[in-house]
Design an enzyme around this catalytic site. Structure first.
Site, PDB file in Angstrom:
ATOM      1  N   GLY A   1     -16.571  11.173   0.864  1.00 45.21           N
ATOM      2  CA  GLY A   1     -15.993   9.863   0.574  1.00 45.21           C
ATOM      3  C   GLY A   1     -15.710   8.969   1.757  1.00 45.21           C
ATOM      4  N   THR A   2     -16.653   8.911   2.695  1.00 48.47           N
ATOM      5  CA  THR A   2     -16.495   7.942   3.793  1.00 48.47           C
ATOM      6  C   THR A   2     -17.782   7.153   3.964  1.00 48.47           C
ATOM      7  OG1 THR A   2     -16.009   7.612   6.145  1.00 48.47           O
ATOM      8  CG2 THR A   2     -17.067   9.700   5.568  1.00 48.47           C
TER       9      THR A   2
ATOM     10  N   ALA B   1     -15.878  12.616  -5.945  1.00 51.53           N
ATOM     11  CA  ALA B   1     -15.364  13.791  -5.227  1.00 51.53           C
ATOM     12  C   ALA B   1     -14.558  14.704  -6.156  1.00 51.53           C
ATOM     13  CB  ALA B   1     -14.505  13.344  -4.048  1.00 51.53           C
TER      14      ALA B   1
ATOM     15  N   VAL C   1      -4.632   7.736   5.590  1.00 50.99           N
ATOM     16  CA  VAL C   1      -3.252   7.647   6.076  1.00 50.99           C
ATOM     17  C   VAL C   1      -2.267   7.994   4.962  1.00 50.99           C
ATOM     18  CG1 VAL C   1      -3.872   5.905   7.825  1.00 50.99           C
ATOM     19  CG2 VAL C   1      -3.160   5.152   5.526  1.00 50.99           C
TER      20      VAL C   1
ATOM     21  N   GLN D   1      -9.574  10.474   7.867  1.00 44.38           N
ATOM     22  CA  GLN D   1      -9.327   9.102   8.316  1.00 44.38           C
ATOM     23  C   GLN D   1      -8.247   8.475   7.451  1.00 44.38           C
ATOM     24  OE1 GLN D   1     -13.410   7.057   9.004  1.00 44.38           O
ATOM     25  NE2 GLN D   1     -13.844   8.842   7.749  1.00 44.38           N
TER      26      GLN D   1
ATOM     27  N   HIS E   1      -6.304   8.593  11.906  1.00 39.33           N
ATOM     28  CA  HIS E   1      -5.818   7.209  11.866  1.00 39.33           C
ATOM     29  C   HIS E   1      -4.329   7.114  11.559  1.00 39.33           C
ATOM     30  CE1 HIS E   1     -10.232   5.777  11.051  1.00 39.33           C
ATOM     31  NE2 HIS E   1     -10.021   6.142  12.302  1.00 39.33           N
TER      32      HIS E   1
ATOM     33  N   ARG F   1       0.828  -1.215   0.000  1.00 35.82           N
ATOM     34  CA  ARG F   1       0.000   0.000   0.000  1.00 35.82           C
ATOM     35  C   ARG F   1       0.864   1.267   0.000  1.00 35.82           C
ATOM     36  NH1 ARG F   1      -3.601  -0.316   4.751  1.00 35.82           N
ATOM     37  NH2 ARG F   1      -4.331   1.678   3.980  1.00 35.82           N
TER      38      ARG F   1
HETATM   39  C1  BJW Z   1     -16.298   7.869  -3.219  1.00 36.95           C
HETATM   40  C2  BJW Z   1     -15.519   7.701  -4.325  1.00 36.95           C
HETATM   41  C3  BJW Z   1     -15.285   8.851  -5.077  1.00 36.95           C
HETATM   42  C4  BJW Z   1     -15.654   5.804  -3.459  1.00 36.95           C
HETATM   43  N1  BJW Z   1     -15.837   9.971  -4.692  1.00 36.95           N
HETATM   44  N2  BJW Z   1     -16.862   8.956  -2.779  1.00 36.95           N
HETATM   45  C5  BJW Z   1     -18.544   2.435  18.694  1.00 36.95           C
HETATM   46  C6  BJW Z   1     -19.549   1.741  18.065  1.00 36.95           C
HETATM   47  C7  BJW Z   1     -19.264   0.607  17.298  1.00 36.95           C
HETATM   48  C8  BJW Z   1     -17.957   0.165  17.149  1.00 36.95           C
HETATM   49  C9  BJW Z   1     -16.962   0.851  17.777  1.00 36.95           C
HETATM   50  C10 BJW Z   1     -17.257   1.960  18.535  1.00 36.95           C
HETATM   51  N3  BJW Z   1     -16.088   2.455  19.015  1.00 36.95           N
HETATM   52  C11 BJW Z   1     -15.077   1.691  18.571  1.00 36.95           C
HETATM   53  C12 BJW Z   1     -15.577   0.683  17.824  1.00 36.95           C
HETATM   54  C13 BJW Z   1     -14.766  -0.374  17.174  1.00 36.95           C
HETATM   55  C14 BJW Z   1     -14.122   0.065  15.876  1.00 36.95           C
HETATM   56  C15 BJW Z   1     -15.202   0.344  14.860  1.00 36.95           C
HETATM   57  O1  BJW Z   1     -15.553   1.462  14.556  1.00 36.95           O
HETATM   58  N4  BJW Z   1     -15.761  -0.703  14.288  1.00 36.95           N
HETATM   59  C16 BJW Z   1     -16.803  -0.540  13.279  1.00 36.95           C
HETATM   60  C17 BJW Z   1     -16.333  -1.135  11.965  1.00 36.95           C
HETATM   61  C18 BJW Z   1     -18.072  -1.122  13.795  1.00 36.95           C
HETATM   62  N5  BJW Z   1     -13.308   1.265  16.052  1.00 36.95           N
HETATM   63  C19 BJW Z   1     -12.069   1.218  16.503  1.00 36.95           C
HETATM   64  O2  BJW Z   1     -11.572   0.153  16.844  1.00 36.95           O
HETATM   65  C20 BJW Z   1     -11.331   2.526  16.612  1.00 36.95           C
HETATM   66  N6  BJW Z   1     -10.809   2.641  17.925  1.00 36.95           N
HETATM   67  C21 BJW Z   1     -11.525   3.084  18.949  1.00 36.95           C
HETATM   68  O3  BJW Z   1     -12.594   3.631  18.836  1.00 36.95           O
HETATM   69  O4  BJW Z   1     -10.941   2.876  20.138  1.00 36.95           O
HETATM   70  C22 BJW Z   1     -11.689   3.069  21.326  1.00 36.95           C
HETATM   71  C23 BJW Z   1     -10.787   2.651  22.442  1.00 36.95           C
HETATM   72  C24 BJW Z   1     -10.686   3.472  23.507  1.00 36.95           C
HETATM   73  C25 BJW Z   1      -9.839   3.104  24.546  1.00 36.95           C
HETATM   74  C26 BJW Z   1      -9.115   1.931  24.469  1.00 36.95           C
HETATM   75  C27 BJW Z   1      -9.225   1.112  23.359  1.00 36.95           C
HETATM   76  C28 BJW Z   1     -10.078   1.479  22.331  1.00 36.95           C
HETATM   77  C29 BJW Z   1     -10.146   2.561  15.654  1.00 36.95           C
HETATM   78  C30 BJW Z   1     -10.556   2.501  14.240  1.00 36.95           C
HETATM   79  C31 BJW Z   1      -9.311   2.398  13.351  1.00 36.95           C
HETATM   80  C32 BJW Z   1      -9.675   2.185  11.883  1.00 36.95           C
HETATM   81  N7  BJW Z   1      -8.527   1.801  11.175  1.00 36.95           N
HETATM   82  C33 BJW Z   1      -8.595   1.679   9.722  1.00 36.95           C
HETATM   83  C34 BJW Z   1      -7.205   1.209   9.220  1.00 36.95           C
HETATM   84  C35 BJW Z   1      -6.197   2.352   9.304  1.00 36.95           C
HETATM   85  C36 BJW Z   1      -4.840   1.946   8.890  1.00 36.95           C
HETATM   86  C37 BJW Z   1      -4.751   1.578   7.435  1.00 36.95           C
HETATM   87  O5  BJW Z   1      -5.096   2.372   6.546  1.00 36.95           O
HETATM   88  O6  BJW Z   1      -4.303   0.478   7.201  1.00 36.95           O
HETATM   89  O7  BJW Z   1      -8.924   2.946   9.129  1.00 36.95           O
HETATM   90  S1  BJW Z   1      -9.911   0.641   9.179  1.00 36.95           S
HETATM   91  C38 BJW Z   1     -10.329   1.588   7.745  1.00 36.95           C
HETATM   92  O8  BJW Z   1     -11.663   2.156   7.871  1.00 36.95           O
HETATM   93  C39 BJW Z   1      -9.362   2.783   7.763  1.00 36.95           C
HETATM   94  C40 BJW Z   1     -10.265   3.911   7.345  1.00 36.95           C
HETATM   95  O9  BJW Z   1      -9.705   5.153   7.745  1.00 36.95           O
HETATM   96  C41 BJW Z   1     -11.546   3.587   8.026  1.00 36.95           C
HETATM   97  C42 BJW Z   1     -12.758   4.285   7.442  1.00 36.95           C
HETATM   98  O10 BJW Z   1     -12.986   3.891   6.121  1.00 36.95           O
HETATM   99  P1  BJW Z   1     -13.503   4.949   5.054  1.00 36.95           P
HETATM  100  O11 BJW Z   1     -12.486   6.001   4.879  1.00 36.95           O
HETATM  101  O12 BJW Z   1     -14.869   5.388   5.385  1.00 36.95           O
HETATM  102  O13 BJW Z   1     -13.474   4.068   3.707  1.00 36.95           O
HETATM  103  P2  BJW Z   1     -14.599   3.072   3.127  1.00 36.95           P
HETATM  104  O14 BJW Z   1     -13.896   2.213   2.146  1.00 36.95           O
HETATM  105  O15 BJW Z   1     -15.343   2.419   4.199  1.00 36.95           O
HETATM  106  O16 BJW Z   1     -15.608   4.034   2.386  1.00 36.95           O
HETATM  107  C43 BJW Z   1     -15.253   4.740   1.198  1.00 36.95           C
HETATM  108  C44 BJW Z   1     -16.438   5.590   0.794  1.00 36.95           C
HETATM  109  O17 BJW Z   1     -16.070   6.370  -0.320  1.00 36.95           O
HETATM  110  C45 BJW Z   1     -17.669   4.778   0.359  1.00 36.95           C
HETATM  111  O18 BJW Z   1     -18.816   5.318   0.975  1.00 36.95           O
HETATM  112  C46 BJW Z   1     -17.733   4.972  -1.165  1.00 36.95           C
HETATM  113  O19 BJW Z   1     -19.072   5.008  -1.672  1.00 36.95           O
HETATM  114  C47 BJW Z   1     -17.085   6.316  -1.309  1.00 36.95           C
HETATM  115  N8  BJW Z   1     -16.406   6.555  -2.566  1.00 36.95           N
HETATM  116  N9  BJW Z   1     -15.166   6.316  -4.388  1.00 36.95           N
HETATM  117  C48 BJW Z   1     -16.601  10.017  -3.563  1.00 36.95           C
HETATM  118  N10 BJW Z   1     -14.542   8.761  -6.211  1.00 36.95           N
END
Ligand code: BJW
Ligand code: ZN
Length: 247
Positions: free
Chosen positions: A187-188, A231, A103, A101, A119, A70
């Site tokens: 885009g999230t 976007a 990286v 979000q 992130h 990546r």
């Molecule tokens: C377009 C387009 C174009 C396409 N134009 N649009 C509360 C409730 C429920 C769960 C939890 C909660 N709190 C915590 C959790 C657990 C977990 C979580 O959220 N789980 C859910 C999946 C349910 N969260 C965590 O674990 C987080 N930590 C935390 O909250 O800790 C609390 C804590 C406190 C104290 C002690 C211990 C813990 C951390 C989350 C870390 C996420 N990490 C990742 C990887 C990062 C590293 C890497 O890159 O390798 O982050 S996962 C991945 O998802 C990455 C992204 O930043 C993140 C979000 O994704 P994103 O950006 O939304 O992408 P997509 O692919 O999902 O969406 C793309 C969008 O674009 C789509 O809608 C398309 O339609 C659109 N699109 N092309 C415009 N051209």
């Protein structure tokens, strides 16, 4: 779309500055794959095997191989018209800051001055033993890479599932939202917490939410205006419309 675009531009001008929340979709047109969806990374890789601290403890080399692949994509990628339009909106005072979000560092590369990385960054690593941080000039050749200070195991400086987002970054995002007139979400999928909570927090505070996405998402129920499209096409049009209203 024209009427919606004009409505969004009016909100942006009248309630400026907006805070921006971005996700992987903003970099899709730069060739950086998104996570979810038909072409998303999670189709081919299981997050629990790669983006968790447990996965890294189990097999650091495997996790690093995925990150190096990546990193190669990210180091070759260039900002697209979406990143550039957001940077221009900041210069015009329409936008205060970008909370991302992503990286990939592409907002900074486009000249965005205020960027909060929720992130972390794939362009940095940190030592699992002494905490030393370093910025890569190119992807590491030896895997897993070792700390130049203490020889400990380096890890990507990103936030994995189950890890808390950097406290300072989250506090800053909340403070910026409080000061902003509205939230522009680009885009999230809005499913990852805590970033995914910002649109609901904005709506609860009575602030308008503008969403730009190719499809509806978990953000859409909170959107005052939903702009469907890529976007890199929608944001330059939104910028032009707002610029006309400012003149
Ligand atoms: C377009 C387009 C174009 C396409 N134009 N649009 C509360 C409730 C429920 C769960 C939890 C909660 N709190 C915590 C959790 C657990 C977990 C979580 O959220 N789980 C859910 C999946 C349910 N969260 C965590 O674990 C987080 N930590 C935390 O909250 O800790 C609390 C804590 C406190 C104290 C002690 C211990 C813990 C951390 C989350 C870390 C996420 N990490 C990742 C990887 C990062 C590293 C890497 O890159 O390798 O982050 S996962 C991945 O998802 C990455 C992204 O930043 C993140 C979000 O994704 P994103 O950006 O939304 O992408 P997509 O692919 O999902 O969406 C793309 C969008 O674009 C789509 O809608 C398309 O339609 C659109 N699109 N092309 C415009 N051209
Ligand atoms: Zn070290």
């Amino acid at each position: 779309m024209r009427a919606e675009l004009a409505r969004a531009a009016r909100l942006l001008v009248e309630r400026r500055p907006f805070l921006v929340l971005t996700g992987a979709g903003v970099s899709a047109e730069s060739g950086v794959p998104t996570f979810r969806g038909p072409d998303g990374l999670w189709r081919r890789f299981r997050p629990e095997e790669l983006a968790t601290p447990e996965a890294f403890r189990r097999d650091p080399k495997l996790v690093w191989e995925w990150y190096r692949w990546r990193m190669e994509l990210v180091f070759r990628a260039r900002p697209n018209p979406a990143h550039r339009a957001l940077a221009e909106m900041e210069r015009l005072g329409l936008v205060s800051c970008v909370v991302t979000q992503n990286v990939d560092g592409l907002h900074q590369a486009a000249g965005q001055r205020c960027v909060v990385e929720l992130h972390g960054s794939i362009r940095r690593a940190r030592c699992t033993s002494c905490g030393h941080r370093l910025a890569w000039e190119r992807p590491p050749s030896e895997l897993p890479p070792r700390c130049p200070r203490c020889g400990g195991l380096l890890r990507p400086d990103v936030v994995w599932f189950g890890e808390p987002v950097p406290e300072g970054a989250w506090r800053r995002a909340l403070a910026l939202l409080e000061e902003a007139g509205g939230l522009l979400v680009v885009g999230t999928s809005g499913v990852v917490m805590p970033a995914g909570a910002l649109p609901a927090l904005a709506a609860a505070a009575g602030k308008p939410v503008i969403e730009v996405n190719v499809e509806e998402s978990a953000v859409t129920p909170y959107a005052t205006v939903f702009l469907r499209g890529r976007a890199g096409e929608v944001l330059p049009r939104l910028l032009e419309e707002a610029r006309r209203m400012l003149a």
